[in-house]
Design a protein around this motif. Structure first.
Motif, PDB file in Angstrom:
ATOM      1  N   HIS A 126       0.895  -1.210  -0.077  1.00 11.94           N
ATOM      2  CA  HIS A 126      -0.064  -0.097   0.032  1.00 11.94           C
ATOM      3  C   HIS A 126       0.926   1.339  -0.139  1.00 11.94           C
ATOM      4  O   HIS A 126       1.930   1.083   0.662  1.00 11.94           O
ATOM      5  N   GLY A 127       0.453   2.406  -0.653  1.00 12.93           N
ATOM      6  CA  GLY A 127       1.290   3.385  -0.817  1.00 12.93           C
ATOM      7  C   GLY A 127       0.593   4.652  -1.392  1.00 12.93           C
ATOM      8  O   GLY A 127      -0.037   4.397  -2.437  1.00 12.93           O
ATOM      9  N   GLY A 128       0.226   5.818  -0.688  1.00 12.61           N
ATOM     10  CA  GLY A 128      -0.269   6.970  -1.406  1.00 12.61           C
ATOM     11  C   GLY A 128       0.684   7.552  -2.692  1.00 12.61           C
ATOM     12  O   GLY A 128       1.662   7.076  -2.677  1.00 12.61           O
ATOM     13  N   ALA A 129      -0.130   8.581  -3.374  1.00  8.11           N
ATOM     14  CA  ALA A 129       0.748   9.137  -4.513  1.00  8.11           C
ATOM     15  C   ALA A 129       1.950   9.780  -3.829  1.00  8.11           C
ATOM     16  O   ALA A 129       1.856  10.552  -2.894  1.00  8.11           O
ATOM     17  N   GLY A 130       3.062   9.621  -4.812  1.00  2.03           N
ATOM     18  CA  GLY A 130       4.262  10.152  -4.175  1.00  2.03           C
ATOM     19  C   GLY A 130       5.294   9.271  -3.277  1.00  2.03           C
ATOM     20  O   GLY A 130       6.285   9.933  -2.839  1.00  2.03           O
ATOM     21  N   THR A 131       4.656   8.240  -2.928  1.00  3.59           N
ATOM     22  CA  THR A 131       5.488   7.396  -1.807  1.00  3.59           C
ATOM     23  C   THR A 131       6.562   6.401  -2.239  1.00  3.59           C
ATOM     24  O   THR A 131       7.087   5.871  -1.676  1.00  3.59           O
ATOM     25  N   GLY A 132       6.683   6.602  -3.407  1.00  2.20           N
ATOM     26  CA  GLY A 132       7.805   5.790  -4.042  1.00  2.20           C
ATOM     27  C   GLY A 132       7.485   4.513  -4.785  1.00  2.20           C
ATOM     28  O   GLY A 132       8.411   3.695  -4.724  1.00  2.20           O
ATOM     29  N   LYS A 133       6.179   4.397  -5.020  1.00  5.06           N
ATOM     30  CA  LYS A 133       5.762   2.870  -5.324  1.00  5.06           C
ATOM     31  C   LYS A 133       6.509   2.330  -6.722  1.00  5.06           C
ATOM     32  O   LYS A 133       6.918   1.312  -6.897  1.00  5.06           O
ATOM     33  N   SER A 134       6.322   3.461  -7.687  1.00  5.73           N
ATOM     34  CA  SER A 134       7.019   3.010  -9.045  1.00  5.73           C
ATOM     35  C   SER A 134       8.371   2.833  -8.798  1.00  5.73           C
ATOM     36  O   SER A 134       8.983   1.827  -9.535  1.00  5.73           O
ATOM     37  N   ILE A 135       9.140   3.888  -8.289  1.00  8.17           N
ATOM     38  CA  ILE A 135      10.461   3.774  -8.065  1.00  8.17           C
ATOM     39  C   ILE A 135      10.742   2.334  -7.440  1.00  8.17           C
ATOM     40  O   ILE A 135      11.622   1.527  -7.891  1.00  8.17           O
ATOM     41  N   LEU A 136      10.006   1.897  -6.399  1.00  8.54           N
ATOM     42  CA  LEU A 136      10.551   0.591  -5.856  1.00  8.54           C
ATOM     43  C   LEU A 136      10.148  -0.580  -6.785  1.00  8.54           C
ATOM     44  O   LEU A 136      10.971  -1.619  -6.706  1.00  8.54           O
ATOM     45  N   ALA A 137       9.231  -0.579  -7.420  1.00 11.02           N
ATOM     46  CA  ALA A 137       8.915  -1.542  -8.437  1.00 11.02           C
ATOM     47  C   ALA A 137       9.977  -1.708  -9.574  1.00 11.02           C
ATOM     48  O   ALA A 137      10.624  -2.911  -9.742  1.00 11.02           O
ATOM     49  N   ILE A 138      10.483  -0.649 -10.106  1.00  8.89           N
ATOM     50  CA  ILE A 138      11.498  -0.630 -11.129  1.00  8.89           C
ATOM     51  C   ILE A 138      12.952  -1.028 -10.552  1.00  8.89           C
ATOM     52  O   ILE A 138      13.655  -1.866 -11.051  1.00  8.89           O
ATOM     53  N   PHE A 139      13.170  -0.328  -9.269  1.00  7.29           N
ATOM     54  CA  PHE A 139      14.403  -0.789  -8.482  1.00  7.29           C
ATOM     55  C   PHE A 139      14.404  -2.244  -8.174  1.00  7.29           C
ATOM     56  O   PHE A 139      15.429  -2.927  -8.451  1.00  7.29           O
TER      57      PHE A 139
END
Length: 724
Positions: A185-198
């Motif tokens: 779970h994570g709101g907008a801007g909490t780094g979900k996409s970055i973590l997925a790509i990382f």
């Protein structure tokens, strides 16, 4: 004097250790940074070490590193271990996003720690970057890269403590025989996409490409977990699923430029029926669809459900993910569900309660500089169950303003775009998309303002015409902007009697977003989610214009009026200094040097209450049209005194005997600075300085200073902003 050296290009072969020993014996046990590359294959590796011969010897034994053909060393007597770790990390982040070379580096251990005089070494890095550009090793400016998708969505990032915790949960889930799903779970801007790509890059990187000698405690733990995962699964068959076509295309392009990844690894939900995967990572999981308002997608949805043996009336794309993967990682935010076709919240709640699901939450705001306080404010304003804010939001870290005049907001966004890039207008879907069929027509007409919706659906924020258009939720969800101008349309209003938001369904024009909805409360929830999502796009600032008067009045209780920053247009100028004033110089009357000008008795002063170190700033009037794209003729501008560091790409106030600017004064000019440097036995010096106009009038030409002309030349200040 130059503070660093980038050595000549050495061939990466058996003779290199002898050459380094002979030419750089003082640095054999000194912290250095190096850049290995192959110009033909455009493959490279960035490293740092305190034992260059041992490190080079190790690389020569690596099959992958042996494919690299040359190396440059970056040397400085100022380097220490923290500085070289920081420099290495910055080079990895920026070279990977520059696009010239694909890096072999792993993405664990990217340093972001604090140390003494870190800012000094950042300035040194900027100078090093400029020289790398001169050498052709890198291409783009740092400012350009900062706004690029390759940089924003690069896997070469320093993770927050919260993201590291989430990553550990995911890796442990992969190792747990009883776990099938990680729900993050994570709101907008909490780094979900970055973590997925990382994570994707992490799992696709060879273990030998990690420089684990410099890992900290978290890195070591992650590396050991990663090693266990790789031992268990060997080469994972993986896919990154992104439901939104535009954002999917953007990330696919990013993957194309990352060593070990491929654009084909980024897929849409409709592709899931084609293959089974060891691991599926889903970004923006809240946009996975169900069989509601699918338009032309109904056929594909039904076919896939039949192929997978699912009931098309009850199944969703979330079911496809679970069915087609041995393990799945799903990033989810219930507040970014914006259409009836989105998978129901209840489906995710049910999944969360399954014994095979592991749950983690990301809470820290990493995008918006207003931080968690700004996020809380947006939720307090729009979530009626919460207590409304008790006072107007004010902070020095974030520009958040409410406009009464839409023209002023548009003008403000365009000015921000010229200065910072990636500043866009975005609106709720309250107007028909007429220009899609008639390119001459305007879609959005508000008073005297006329706009067209986005002319492209894919990667609109980076498209040529986007600054003159208005985007919607579908073209901005998932993207970062520097500044966002949000138009709250006539479909949403506030009723002071009931103290509730109200929606006018007829004025909401997204047919697929409303057709199946009978309950207006349900539609209101979707529309509120849309506005909350687009209000969380802007990194540096967000501006709002509301079409309905009641909505403007309601928002004005919590958001500063745009008039609060237009007070700059009525500057207080006095003859005596005060605690909050900066000097205001008239360069047009200057007969001597700038230092003499500062001692004149008739210096005036401007009151400013929004900067801290008043001694570091001054103001002056800029006359003429040579910089009118950014600085209108006659503007009073704020400058920060120049104290050192790279000036390339910055707007500078300069003084020099050979500077002749008929508009501004005999020995002063304001232009964008660019320089070329050369190195000889006496050290480095400027070969050429070019002062570039930024004008709508093409008759203005650059001022070019060469050789001796560059000697009697001073940069006095760096342009900050127009005050009036």
């Amino acid at each position: 004097m130059k503070k660093f050296t980038i050595t000549e290009e050495y061939s990466f072969d058996s003779l290199i250790e002898t050459k380094i020993t002979s030419n750089h014996k003082d640095y054999l046990s000194w912290p250095i940074v190096y850049f290995l590359k192959n110009k033909k294959t455009k493959s490279a590796y960035v490293g740092e070490t305190t034992d260059v011969l041992t490190r080079i010897s190790t690389h020569l034994k690596s099959e992958e590193k042996k494919q690299l053909s040359s190396v440059n060393l970056i040397l400085s007597d100022l380097f220490h271990k923290s500085a070289t770790l920081d420099l290495e990390s910055n080079l990895i982040k920026y070279i990977s996003a520059d696009g010239q070379y694909a890096l072999q580096n792993g993405n664990l251990g990217i340093s972001n720690h604090q140390y003494h005089e870190k800012k000094v070494y950042w300035d040194l890095f900027k100078d090093i970057w400029d020289e790398l550009r001169q050498l052709g090793i890198t291409r783009h400016s740092l400012d350009y890269i900062n706004n690029s998708d390759l940089f924003k969505y690069s896997p070469y990032k320093s993770l927050s403590k919260e993201q590291i915790k989430g990553l550990k949960t995911i890796l442990n889930c992969l190792l747990d025989e009883n776990a099938k799903v990680s729900l993050i779970h994570g709101g907008a801007g909490t780094g979900k996409s970055i973590l997925a790509i990382f994570l994707f890059k992490l799992l696709k990187t060879n273990l030998e490409d990690f420089n684990y000698a410099d890992f900290d405690e978290d890195d070591e733990e992650l590396f050991l977990l990663l090693k266990r995962v790789k031992d268990k699964f060997k080469d994972l068959n993986m896919a990154l699923v992104i439901p939104m076509a535009s954002f999917r295309k953007t990330i696919s392009n990013v993957f194309k430029n990352i060593n070990g990844l491929s654009g084909k690894m980024v897929i849409g939900p409709s592709d899931l029926a084609k293959n089974n995967y060891d691991l599926i990572i889903v970004d923006e999981g809240h946009r996975l669809r169900r069989r509601v308002n699918l338009g032309s997608y109904f056929g594909t949805f039904d076919t896939n459900c039949e192929k997978l043996g699912l009931d098309k009336f009850t199944a969703s794309e979330l079911d496809w993910v679970i069915l087609q993967s041995s393990k799945s990682i799903i990033f989810y935010d219930q507040y970014q569900s914006i259409k009836p076709s989105d998978t129901l919240k209840d489906s995710f709640k049910k999944l969360e309660l399954e014994p095979h699901t592991r749950v983690e939450k990301l809470k820290t705001q990493l995008r918006v500089r207003g931080g968690n306080n700004y996020i809380k404010l947006i939720h307090k304003i729009f979530d009626e169950s919460l207590i409304l804010p008790s006072e107007t939001y004010k902070t020095d870290d974030y520009e958040f303003y409410l406009f009464d005049d839409l023209s002023q907001m548009v003008d403000r966004i365009k000015k921000k775009d010229k200065l910072h890039g990636l500043s866009r207008m975005v609106a709720g879907y309250a107007w028909e998309w007429i220009s899609n069929k008639n390119s001459e027509a305007y879609d959005i007409i508000i008073g005297e303002n006329q706009f067209k919706w986005n002319s492209v659906s894919v990667d609109w924020v980076n498209s040529t015409n986007s600054i003159d258009e208005v985007g919607c939720i579908h073209t901005t969800q998932g993207y970062d902007l520097n500044y966002t101008g949000v138009i709250i349309g006539p479909e949403l209003d506030y009723d002071f009697t009931s103290r509730k938001f109200i929606v006018d369904k007829k004025k909401y024009k997204d047919k697929n977003g409303k057709n199946s909805i009978q309950n207006e409360e349900e539609l209101l929830d979707f529309i509120i989610n849309i506005y909350k999502t687009i209000l969380l796009r802007g990194i540096q600032g967000t501006y709002i214009y509301a079409c309905n008067e009641n909505m403007r009045l309601f928002l004005s209780q919590f958001i500063q009026s745009s008039n609060s920053f237009t007070k700059q247009n009525s500057l207080q100028i006095s003859n005596t200094p005060s605690e909050n004033s900066i000097p205001f110089y008239d360069l047009t009357i200057a007969a001597g040097s700038f230092s003499e000008l500062q001692e004149l008795e008739n210096t005036k002063y401007i009151e400013l209450d929004d900067i801290n170190s008043k001694d570091d700033y001054f103001a002056c009037t800029v006359t003429g049209e040579s910089m009118n794209k950014i600085i209108p003729n006659g503007s009073i501008c704020l400058f920060k005194k120049y104290t050192g560091g790279s000036r390339n790409g910055l707007i500078t106030l300069v003084e020099g005997r050979n500077v002749t600017d008929i508009e501004f004064g005999s020995s002063y000019t304001i232009k964008e600075y660019s320089s070329k440097k050369v190195t000889d036995e006496e050290g480095w010096h400027h070969e050429e300085i070019t002062l570039l106009p930024k004008s709508n009038d093409s008759s203005f030409k650059p001022i070019v200073l060469r050789d001796e002309e560059t000697i009697d030349f001073n940069v006095l200040g760096i342009f900050v902003r127009v005050l009036k």
